[in-house]
Write an enzyme that holds these catalytic residues in place. Sequence first.
Site, mmCIF file in Angstrom:
data_model
loop_
_atom_site.group_PDB
_atom_site.id
_atom_site.type_symbol
_atom_site.label_atom_id
_atom_site.label_comp_id
_atom_site.label_asym_id
_atom_site.label_seq_id
_atom_site.Cartn_x
_atom_site.Cartn_y
_atom_site.Cartn_z
ATOM 1 C CG HIS A 126 -0.460 -0.099 2.507
ATOM 2 N ND1 HIS A 126 -0.953 -0.978 3.446
ATOM 3 C CD2 HIS A 126 0.549 0.556 3.131
ATOM 4 C CE1 HIS A 126 -0.273 -0.835 4.576
ATOM 5 N NE2 HIS A 126 0.637 0.084 4.407
ATOM 6 C CD GLU A 165 3.931 0.751 4.531
ATOM 7 O OE1 GLU A 165 4.215 -0.061 5.432
ATOM 8 O OE2 GLU A 165 3.584 1.930 4.753
ATOM 9 C CG HIS A 181 6.982 0.046 12.329
ATOM 10 N ND1 HIS A 181 6.611 1.357 12.141
ATOM 11 C CD2 HIS A 181 6.117 -0.681 11.573
ATOM 12 C CE1 HIS A 181 5.576 1.412 11.315
ATOM 13 N NE2 HIS A 181 5.261 0.196 10.952
#
Length: 105
Positions: free
Chosen positions: A39, A57, A90
């Site tokens: 997306h 990504e 992350h």
Amino acid sequence: EASTCGSTPYSASQVRAAANAACQYYQSDDTAGSTTYPHTYNNYEGFDFAVNGPYQEFPIRTGGVYSGGSPGADRVIINTSCQYAGAITHTGASGNNFVGCSNST
């Protein structure tokens, strides 16, 4: 291009496999399993990628290519022309933000 996200090393072939899968899904307007990946990645962090956006990504995994389920922390970034932009994670970032993986952004 080989990359290390947090403490997880990825070989160049693993990075390439994720980027290729992201490209195939994007070009066929499809997603991995019942997920939303690949997306749009908006690059709110302002990474200086070597290729221009817009970006997509897609999760990168150590064991095979992502096909659904938990995406984990690590992502490969491609542009909508299927050029590899970099790898981000992350891990080590606050909240839902990303930081660059080493050797990749």
